[in-house]
Design an enzyme around this catalytic site. Structure first.
Site, PDB file in Angstrom:
ATOM      1  N   HIS A  50       0.839  -1.192   0.000  1.00 38.15           N
ATOM      2  CA  HIS A  50       0.000   0.000   0.000  1.00 38.15           C
ATOM      3  C   HIS A  50       0.879   1.248   0.000  1.00 38.15           C
ATOM      4  O   HIS A  50       2.099   1.176   0.200  1.00 38.15           O
ATOM      5  CB  HIS A  50      -0.925  -0.004   1.211  1.00 38.15           C
ATOM      6  CG  HIS A  50      -2.023  -1.015   1.106  1.00 38.15           C
ATOM      7  ND1 HIS A  50      -3.033  -1.125   2.040  1.00 38.15           N
ATOM      8  CD2 HIS A  50      -2.275  -1.972   0.171  1.00 38.15           C
ATOM      9  CE1 HIS A  50      -3.858  -2.099   1.688  1.00 38.15           C
ATOM     10  NE2 HIS A  50      -3.420  -2.631   0.562  1.00 38.15           N
ATOM     11  N   GLU A  52       1.319   3.742   2.061  1.00 36.54           N
ATOM     12  CA  GLU A  52       2.071   4.072   3.263  1.00 36.54           C
ATOM     13  C   GLU A  52       3.344   3.232   3.365  1.00 36.54           C
ATOM     14  O   GLU A  52       4.428   3.750   3.687  1.00 36.54           O
ATOM     15  CB  GLU A  52       1.206   3.838   4.521  1.00 36.54           C
ATOM     16  CG  GLU A  52      -0.039   4.706   4.570  1.00 36.54           C
ATOM     17  CD  GLU A  52      -1.269   4.021   3.988  1.00 36.54           C
ATOM     18  OE1 GLU A  52      -2.349   4.202   4.543  1.00 36.54           O
ATOM     19  OE2 GLU A  52      -1.123   3.312   2.970  1.00 36.54           O
ATOM     20  N   THR A 196     -22.905  -5.695 -31.315  1.00 36.81           N
ATOM     21  CA  THR A 196     -21.653  -4.987 -31.605  1.00 36.81           C
ATOM     22  C   THR A 196     -20.601  -5.964 -32.107  1.00 36.81           C
ATOM     23  O   THR A 196     -19.837  -5.665 -33.035  1.00 36.81           O
ATOM     24  CB  THR A 196     -21.141  -4.263 -30.341  1.00 36.81           C
ATOM     25  OG1 THR A 196     -22.090  -3.250 -29.972  1.00 36.81           O
ATOM     26  CG2 THR A 196     -19.793  -3.609 -30.591  1.00 36.81           C
ATOM     27  N   LEU A 204     -11.776  -4.873 -28.528  1.00 38.10           N
ATOM     28  CA  LEU A 204     -12.090  -4.298 -27.215  1.00 38.10           C
ATOM     29  C   LEU A 204     -10.880  -4.352 -26.280  1.00 38.10           C
ATOM     30  O   LEU A 204     -11.014  -4.582 -25.078  1.00 38.10           O
ATOM     31  CB  LEU A 204     -13.283  -5.023 -26.570  1.00 38.10           C
ATOM     32  CG  LEU A 204     -14.589  -5.006 -27.363  1.00 38.10           C
ATOM     33  CD1 LEU A 204     -15.672  -5.765 -26.618  1.00 38.10           C
ATOM     34  CD2 LEU A 204     -15.037  -3.577 -27.646  1.00 38.10           C
ATOM     35  N   GLU A 292     -19.525   0.275 -23.536  1.00 35.68           N
ATOM     36  CA  GLU A 292     -19.426   0.775 -24.906  1.00 35.68           C
ATOM     37  C   GLU A 292     -20.469   0.085 -25.777  1.00 35.68           C
ATOM     38  O   GLU A 292     -20.214  -0.309 -26.912  1.00 35.68           O
ATOM     39  CB  GLU A 292     -18.016   0.545 -25.465  1.00 35.68           C
ATOM     40  CG  GLU A 292     -16.954   1.391 -24.800  1.00 35.68           C
ATOM     41  CD  GLU A 292     -15.664   1.459 -25.598  1.00 35.68           C
ATOM     42  OE1 GLU A 292     -15.716   1.336 -26.839  1.00 35.68           O
ATOM     43  OE2 GLU A 292     -14.599   1.645 -24.988  1.00 35.68           O
ATOM     44  N   GLY A 294     -24.194  -0.714 -27.747  1.00 36.95           N
ATOM     45  CA  GLY A 294     -24.996  -0.054 -28.758  1.00 36.95           C
ATOM     46  C   GLY A 294     -26.234   0.547 -28.123  1.00 36.95           C
ATOM     47  O   GLY A 294     -26.404   0.551 -26.893  1.00 36.95           O
ATOM     48  N   LEU A 297     -28.448  -1.870 -25.716  1.00 38.91           N
ATOM     49  CA  LEU A 297     -27.846  -2.163 -24.419  1.00 38.91           C
ATOM     50  C   LEU A 297     -27.768  -0.904 -23.559  1.00 38.91           C
ATOM     51  O   LEU A 297     -27.983  -0.960 -22.342  1.00 38.91           O
ATOM     52  CB  LEU A 297     -26.456  -2.777 -24.602  1.00 38.91           C
ATOM     53  CG  LEU A 297     -25.713  -3.160 -23.322  1.00 38.91           C
ATOM     54  CD1 LEU A 297     -26.515  -4.159 -22.500  1.00 38.91           C
ATOM     55  CD2 LEU A 297     -24.334  -3.730 -23.652  1.00 38.91           C
TER      56      LEU A 297
END
Length: 367
Positions: A50, A52, A196, A204, A292, A294, A297
């Site tokens: 992390h 810190e 799509t 994609l 993304e 159409g 959707l």
């Protein structure tokens, strides 16, 4: 420099983790002693140290009595890494300055309490708004256990996402398309409908140097995704989920053989139950999705109330055509008063195009 200045520096450090820390939050940390920065760090990648602990690893001198600036309340539980509160106490930090509160029930004020119990001074809510803006995805996911969904579309000035012939390359210019690659890197998943895939046969993926490919999610009610589509052919290289209402295992098998994960979801009125899908994706630790899709959707997502944010790119051109597709289809609303509105909006130029973005103010419950 004052508290706000050091916190702003921590915020800039936190941003370096964008796209790599999901489903964890982006966090930056700066250690200051006698007005000198003696250590700094940020959460670089999910499963790694992390912010810190990275800051402590970069110390140039002992941190005893120093002030730690951190954009999010330090964790106090064991996960993939030990609690950051332990490291703060071990290094004898004198004061901790915090930006955002952590809504995670495992932390949620407990980190601050532990620090105070060990005699460490704590100042909260420094640059709170700017720190909160780092992690809307994390805050949503930790509270709901469902992905934060950002809808993205590109349209012409007359509201078309493609010509009447179906041609759509390209609606927007190169700068806007480059920006979209940054969004694909930022969000953990990318979701489209099967139409799509059938129409465009897209990859994609994230075509950005040093970028991370999102998990590809295809909403495919009747499992029509072609086995020879780019999506399926590269499923062993890029994680791919086919969400379907088709329950016959024999139809799932060819896709699984190609490397796809098939997730079954109930259907209603011929459409996938998107809320159920969000729950199942959240269980897979997918904290965010770039939608993304159409027009069909997009409407289904808005109607079901799963959209949290919108990126609308507008190109200064006209396609015309009565039958040319628009970003959102479906039955639509009967009156303007029923519309879905955006809040906290931003409008800016991206190259030759305009980007309007903002949070979804309200969505209808499922109809």
């Amino acid at each position: 420099m004052n508290d706000e200045d050091y916190m702003k520096h921590a915020i800039e450090l936190a941003k370096k983790g964008v796209g790599f820390v999901n489903p964890n939050p982006m966090v930056g940390a700066v250690i200051v002693k006698e007005d000198r920065i003696i250590g700094e760090g940020y959460h670089k990648k999910y499963g790694e140290l992390h912010a810190e602990r990275n800051a402590f690893a970069n110390l140039t001198e002992p941190a005893e009595g120093a002030t730690l600036y951190v954009t999010l309340e330090p964790c106090c539980h064991y996960g993939k890494t030990p609690p950051c509160t332990e490291a703060i106490i071990e290094h004898k930090i004198g004061r901790v300055v915090i930006g955002s509160k952590d809504p995670n029930p495992l932390v949620a004020g407990k980190g601050v309490q532990i620090l105070k119990e060990h005699g460490i001074s704590v100042t909260e809510n420094v640059c709170r708004e700017a720190c909160d803006e780092l992690n809307p995805v994390f805050f949503h996911y930790i509270r709901t256990k469902m992905p934060y969904v950002a809808m993205k579309f590109a349209e012409t000035l007359d509201g078309k996402i493609a010509c009447e012939s179906g041609a759509s390359k390209w609606v927007t210019g190169e700068e806007a398309r480059t920006y979209v690659m940054k969004l694909r890197h930022r969000y953990m998943g990318i979701m489209v409908g099967v139409q799509t895939v059938l129409t465009d046969d897209p990859m994609l993926n994230c075509r950005m140097e040093g970028g991370r490919n999102p998990v590809r999610i295809i909403c495919d009610t009747h499992l029509r995704t072609p086995l020879m589509s780019k999506i399926v052919l590269t499923a062993k290289e890029i994680p791919t989920i086919l969400a379907t209402a088709e329950t016959e295992e024999s139809k799932h098998h060819p896709y699984r053989e190609m490397g796809c994960e098939v997730v079954t979801v109930d259907a209603k009125d011929g459409k996938l139950n998107l809320k159920e899908l969000m729950i199942k994706l959240g269980e897979r630790k997918i904290d965010s999705i770039l939608l993304e899709g159409g027009a069909t959707l997009n409407w289904s997502a808005l109607k079901n109330g799963i959209v949290n944010y919108v990126y609308g790119f507008i190109a200064p051109k006209f396609f015309g055509g009565e039958k040319a597709k628009t970003p959102v289809a479906g039955e639509g609303f009967a009156t303007p008063e029923e519309a879905i509105f955006l809040k906290n909006k931003h409008v800016r130029n991206i190259g030759e195009d305009i980007l309007i973005e903002g949070e979804v103010k309200s969505c209808l419950p499922e109809l």
